[in-house]
Design a protein around this motif. Structure first.
Motif, PDB file in Angstrom:
ATOM      1  N   HIS A  37      52.419 -10.468  27.363  1.00 17.40           N
ATOM      2  CA  HIS A  37      53.755  -9.999  26.989  1.00 17.40           C
ATOM      3  C   HIS A  37      54.118  -8.629  27.559  1.00 17.40           C
ATOM      4  CE1 HIS A  37      53.331 -13.012  23.571  1.00 17.40           C
ATOM      5  NE2 HIS A  37      54.410 -13.388  24.217  1.00 17.40           N
ATOM      6  N   GLY A  38      53.562  -8.283  28.689  1.00 16.71           N
ATOM      7  CA  GLY A  38      54.073  -7.104  29.395  1.00 16.71           C
ATOM      8  C   GLY A  38      53.453  -5.768  29.020  1.00 16.71           C
ATOM      9  N   GLY A  39      52.315  -5.730  28.397  1.00 19.30           N
ATOM     10  CA  GLY A  39      51.589  -4.471  28.181  1.00 19.30           C
ATOM     11  C   GLY A  39      52.291  -3.487  27.250  1.00 19.30           C
ATOM     12  N   GLY A  40      52.835  -2.408  27.829  1.00 18.27           N
ATOM     13  CA  GLY A  40      53.402  -1.308  27.035  1.00 18.27           C
ATOM     14  C   GLY A  40      54.490  -1.747  26.062  1.00 18.27           C
ATOM     15  N   ALA A  41      55.355  -2.655  26.514  1.00 18.52           N
ATOM     16  CA  ALA A  41      56.450  -3.107  25.651  1.00 18.52           C
ATOM     17  C   ALA A  41      55.865  -3.770  24.398  1.00 18.52           C
ATOM     18  CB  ALA A  41      57.331  -4.100  26.397  1.00 18.52           C
ATOM     19  N   PHE A  42      54.821  -4.554  24.625  1.00 19.13           N
ATOM     20  CA  PHE A  42      54.192  -5.255  23.506  1.00 19.13           C
ATOM     21  C   PHE A  42      53.513  -4.257  22.571  1.00 19.13           C
ATOM     22  CE2 PHE A  42      50.676  -7.414  21.415  1.00 19.13           C
ATOM     23  CZ  PHE A  42      51.279  -8.574  20.951  1.00 19.13           C
ATOM     24  N   GLU A 196      46.001   2.663  36.521  1.00 21.21           N
ATOM     25  CA  GLU A 196      46.905   1.507  36.509  1.00 21.21           C
ATOM     26  C   GLU A 196      46.822   0.774  35.166  1.00 21.21           C
ATOM     27  OE1 GLU A 196      47.904  -2.229  39.450  1.00 21.21           O
ATOM     28  OE2 GLU A 196      46.207  -0.928  39.913  1.00 21.21           O
ATOM     29  N   GLY A 197      45.589   0.648  34.657  1.00 20.78           N
ATOM     30  CA  GLY A 197      45.389  -0.051  33.388  1.00 20.78           C
ATOM     31  C   GLY A 197      46.066   0.681  32.245  1.00 20.78           C
ATOM     32  N   VAL A 198      45.901   2.012  32.242  1.00 15.79           N
ATOM     33  CA  VAL A 198      46.482   2.799  31.161  1.00 15.79           C
ATOM     34  C   VAL A 198      48.008   2.773  31.252  1.00 15.79           C
ATOM     35  CG1 VAL A 198      46.731   5.182  30.374  1.00 15.79           C
ATOM     36  CG2 VAL A 198      44.470   4.240  30.757  1.00 15.79           C
ATOM     37  N   ARG A 199      48.520   2.806  32.490  1.00 15.57           N
ATOM     38  CA  ARG A 199      49.976   2.747  32.658  1.00 15.57           C
ATOM     39  C   ARG A 199      50.491   1.386  32.148  1.00 15.57           C
ATOM     40  NH1 ARG A 199      50.480   3.085  38.002  1.00 15.57           N
ATOM     41  NH2 ARG A 199      49.154   4.919  37.910  1.00 15.57           N
ATOM     42  N   PHE A 200      49.788   0.335  32.477  1.00 15.80           N
ATOM     43  CA  PHE A 200      50.205  -0.997  32.023  1.00 15.80           C
ATOM     44  C   PHE A 200      50.274  -1.044  30.493  1.00 15.80           C
ATOM     45  CE2 PHE A 200      49.078  -5.319  30.601  1.00 15.80           C
ATOM     46  CZ  PHE A 200      50.103  -6.038  31.197  1.00 15.80           C
ATOM     47  N   LEU A 201      49.284  -0.408  29.850  1.00 20.62           N
ATOM     48  CA  LEU A 201      49.203  -0.491  28.394  1.00 20.62           C
ATOM     49  C   LEU A 201      50.168   0.459  27.685  1.00 20.62           C
ATOM     50  CD1 LEU A 201      47.688  -1.728  25.976  1.00 20.62           C
ATOM     51  CD2 LEU A 201      46.013   0.090  26.173  1.00 20.62           C
ATOM     52  N   PHE A 202      50.340   1.653  28.254  1.00 16.13           N
ATOM     53  CA  PHE A 202      51.098   2.661  27.507  1.00 16.13           C
ATOM     54  C   PHE A 202      52.514   2.910  28.021  1.00 16.13           C
ATOM     55  CE2 PHE A 202      46.689   3.792  26.488  1.00 16.13           C
ATOM     56  CZ  PHE A 202      46.782   3.769  25.107  1.00 16.13           C
ATOM     57  N   HIS A 203      52.840   2.341  29.160  1.00 21.97           N
ATOM     58  CA  HIS A 203      54.180   2.612  29.694  1.00 21.97           C
ATOM     59  C   HIS A 203      55.095   1.444  29.361  1.00 21.97           C
ATOM     60  CE1 HIS A 203      57.023   4.600  32.310  1.00 21.97           C
ATOM     61  NE2 HIS A 203      57.354   3.401  32.741  1.00 21.97           N
ATOM     62  N   PRO A 204      55.963   1.598  28.343  1.00 16.67           N
ATOM     63  CA  PRO A 204      56.771   0.427  27.971  1.00 16.67           C
ATOM     64  C   PRO A 204      57.929   0.196  28.947  1.00 16.67           C
ATOM     65  CG  PRO A 204      57.177   2.256  26.443  1.00 16.67           C
ATOM     66  CD  PRO A 204      56.192   2.752  27.463  1.00 16.67           C
ATOM     67  N   ASP A 205      58.029  -1.031  29.405  1.00 17.74           N
ATOM     68  CA  ASP A 205      59.173  -1.404  30.219  1.00 17.74           C
ATOM     69  C   ASP A 205      60.118  -2.134  29.248  1.00 17.74           C
ATOM     70  OD1 ASP A 205      60.966  -2.697  31.758  1.00 17.74           O
ATOM     71  OD2 ASP A 205      59.520  -3.632  33.125  1.00 17.74           O
ATOM     72  N   PHE A 206      61.197  -1.410  28.861  1.00 15.99           N
ATOM     73  CA  PHE A 206      62.037  -1.944  27.776  1.00 15.99           C
ATOM     74  C   PHE A 206      62.697  -3.273  28.139  1.00 15.99           C
ATOM     75  CE2 PHE A 206      61.556   2.512  26.718  1.00 15.99           C
ATOM     76  CZ  PHE A 206      61.192   2.412  25.382  1.00 15.99           C
ATOM     77  N   SER A 207      62.835  -3.501  29.444  1.00 15.44           N
ATOM     78  CA  SER A 207      63.483  -4.765  29.839  1.00 15.44           C
ATOM     79  C   SER A 207      62.583  -5.955  29.491  1.00 15.44           C
ATOM     80  CB  SER A 207      63.778  -4.757  31.327  1.00 15.44           C
ATOM     81  OG  SER A 207      62.556  -4.800  32.040  1.00 15.44           O
ATOM     82  N   VAL A 261      43.915  -0.563  20.225  1.00  9.45           N
ATOM     83  CA  VAL A 261      44.236   0.283  21.375  1.00  9.45           C
ATOM     84  C   VAL A 261      42.971   0.564  22.203  1.00  9.45           C
ATOM     85  CG1 VAL A 261      45.082   2.565  22.069  1.00  9.45           C
ATOM     86  CG2 VAL A 261      46.242   1.305  20.260  1.00  9.45           C
ATOM     87  N   LEU A 262      41.868   0.842  21.508  1.00  2.00           N
ATOM     88  CA  LEU A 262      40.609   1.065  22.235  1.00  2.00           C
ATOM     89  C   LEU A 262      40.259  -0.156  23.091  1.00  2.00           C
ATOM     90  CD1 LEU A 262      38.172   2.720  19.623  1.00  2.00           C
ATOM     91  CD2 LEU A 262      39.263   3.803  21.574  1.00  2.00           C
ATOM     92  N   SER A 263      40.461  -1.345  22.529  1.00  2.00           N
ATOM     93  CA  SER A 263      40.143  -2.550  23.304  1.00  2.00           C
ATOM     94  C   SER A 263      41.028  -2.634  24.534  1.00  2.00           C
ATOM     95  CB  SER A 263      40.378  -3.822  22.496  1.00  2.00           C
ATOM     96  OG  SER A 263      39.767  -3.714  21.285  1.00  2.00           O
ATOM     97  N   GLY A 264      42.302  -2.284  24.355  1.00  2.00           N
ATOM     98  CA  GLY A 264      43.207  -2.290  25.510  1.00  2.00           C
ATOM     99  C   GLY A 264      42.719  -1.311  26.571  1.00  2.00           C
ATOM    100  N   ILE A 265      42.260  -0.127  26.125  1.00  2.00           N
ATOM    101  CA  ILE A 265      41.794   0.880  27.096  1.00  2.00           C
ATOM    102  C   ILE A 265      40.523   0.389  27.794  1.00  2.00           C
ATOM    103  CG2 ILE A 265      41.003   3.268  27.376  1.00  2.00           C
ATOM    104  CD1 ILE A 265      42.693   4.043  25.009  1.00  2.00           C
TER     105      ILE A 265
END
Ligand code: PFF
Length: 446
Positions: A37-42, A196-207, A261-265
């Motif tokens: 579901h898109g990482g950060g947004a989720f 890249e992994g951290v950006r995927f997880l923490f950077h929400p793409d609102f779209s 969150v730790l698992s995501g990291i």
């Protein structure tokens, strides 16, 4: 009738709550749902739902459980004897058995990975092999064996009783798992794909926030906090009278979401470092982890330890799920604890076998495009849990005396609970309305 058990210490009550909440939901389900579901947004939606909806519902379940000292069905009956609220109890019992079925299959994989790793049969660092390895370990008839072994362990702990089996196991296992996750996180920082992994997880793409992301995040928040089916209600029925419910709920939610969150990291940097896709679905974690272990000196030892702890964390969660139906069978159907445990295990075994086969011989059998495994997950997590949570919050917010909630959260006036008005407001308005709107939205009516 035998006196009900009570968790002996406050730490024990917290550890069992966290023991139920922390499990495959955080380490296996969260990364794959976030990946799909898109990482950060989720992550953003999930966090909002945990704290805005999950914590109030958790408080409501705690209050109902401790205030009535009953199973989920009995709690509704005691608080509203002449009304038909008990159906929520039935939803919870059915949902708990559905979850137990597919959860035991994944927990069975952890047993298989743990044993294969201990005997040096899990291959690490074979870039093309992650998927192949997962497939060969988990398809065919073999997973049935691991599911049975897992359910056997679950039954064994449950027969040991509440305080001896459940409380003791959680006190030791939860802190250990936490420490190991932190160690893996530190390792993850050294991977080339960390940024890249951290950006995927923490950077929400609102779209990316779509109705299905919202429903998925809501389902995940409920699944992860073991909410909506009366699990926390059942556990709270074992809390001592002096347990501070608000504090246990808040600390439990913070610890639970930090494990997610730790698992995501841990997972996403590895996904990008090894050129895998974050959208692999339920198999994601099992395909990615062996790569991570290959990076560590003594990978085999780490891997065995990790899968062992994951197996144990799954056990503390399945024990809590099983308690829902067991207390129901004991208290409402007057069964002995032993028979109730065996019945609950037998039902989940039947469901578990079907789910296990849906990765192999039954993989072509789908209902509405979902395999049996995915169907059980979708129905329970995305439908039953939010409905259970909505009814519970509405019930506590509107149908029962305000004094009941106040007494539970202030220990009958012995201390103050400043957030009580906020909690009441949230249970009356925010939780039921938000869950309802997310549902309408996800079926396209909004
Ligand atoms: N919260 C558990 C996890 O995250 O693994 C799963 C779970 C336990 C769901 C108990 C529901 C439940 F009643």
């Amino acid at each position: 009738m035998k006196e009900r058990a009570v968790f002996t210490t406050k730490f024990g009550a917290l550890a069992t709550t966290v023991g139920s909440a922390v499990g495959l939901g955080n380490i296996w389900r969260f990364p794959y749902e976030a990946g799909v579901h898109g990482g950060g947004a989720f992550l953003l939606c999930y966090m909002l739902f945990v704290f805005l909806i999950g914590v109030p519902v958790l408080c409501a379940e705690f209050a109902m459980g401790r205030g009535t000292r009953s199973n989920v069905f009995g709690a509704y009956s005691k608080l509203a004897p002449r009304q038909k609220w008990q159906f929520t109890g039935y939803i919870g019992i059915v949902a708990s058995l559905l979850i137990l079925s597919f959860y035991s299959v994944v927990a069975g994989w952890t047993v298989e990975y743990c044993i294969s790793s201990a005997f040096g049969q899990l291959s690490f660092g074979d870039m093309a092999g992650g998927h192949g390895q997962f497939t060969s370990l988990t398809t065919g008839w073999r997973p049935i064996l691991w599911t049975v072994i897992f359910l056997f362990c679950n039954t064994f702990i449950l027969l040991g009783g509440v305080t001896k089996g459940i409380e003791r196991a959680s006190n030791i296992l939860m802190p250990m798992l936490f420490l190991l996750l932190i160690a893996f996180c530190i390792n993850s920082m050294t991977l080339p794909g960390f940024g890249e992994g951290v950006r995927f997880l923490f950077h929400p793409d609102f779209s990316k926030i779509t109705p299905s992301v919202l429903l998925g995040a809501l389902g995940q928040a409920f699944f992860s906090l073991s909410l909506g089916l009366g699990c926390m209600m059942t556990y709270a029925s074992y809390f001592s009278d002096t347990n501070r419910l608000g504090r246990t709920a808040a600390v439990g939610a913070v610890l639970d979401s930090s494990v997610a969150v730790l698992s995501g990291i841990i997972i996403f940097p590895a996904v990008f470092s090894f050129g895998l896709s974050p959208q692999a679905g339920p198999t994601l974690v099992f395909e990615v982890l062996p790569y991570i272990f290959s990076q560590l000196p003594g990978g085999m030892v780490w891997s065995t330890l990790f899968f062992l702890l994951l197996f144990l964390a799954s056990l503390t969660s399945t024990v809590s799920m099983s308690e829902i139906s067991i207390t129901f069978f004991c208290e409402e159907k007057r069964m002995s604890r032993r028979n109730a445990t065996l019945l609950s295990s037998a039902i989940s075994l039947c469901g578990g076998v079907l789910c296990a086969l849906s990765f192999g011989p039954l993989s072509g059998f789908t209902i509405g495009g979902l395999t049996i495994f995915n169907l059980f997950d979708y129905l329970s997590s995305n439908i039953c849990l939010p409905i259970g949570g909505m009814v519970c919050s509405f019930f506590v917010g509107w149908m029962i005396d305000k004094k009941f909630l106040r007494d539970q959260f202030t220990d009958y006036g012995r201390y103050r609970f400043v957030l009580l008005p906020l909690l009441t407001f949230s249970l009356k308005w925010i939780c039921p309305a938000a869950i309802f709107l997310i549902f309408l939205n996800s079926i396209g009516l909004l």
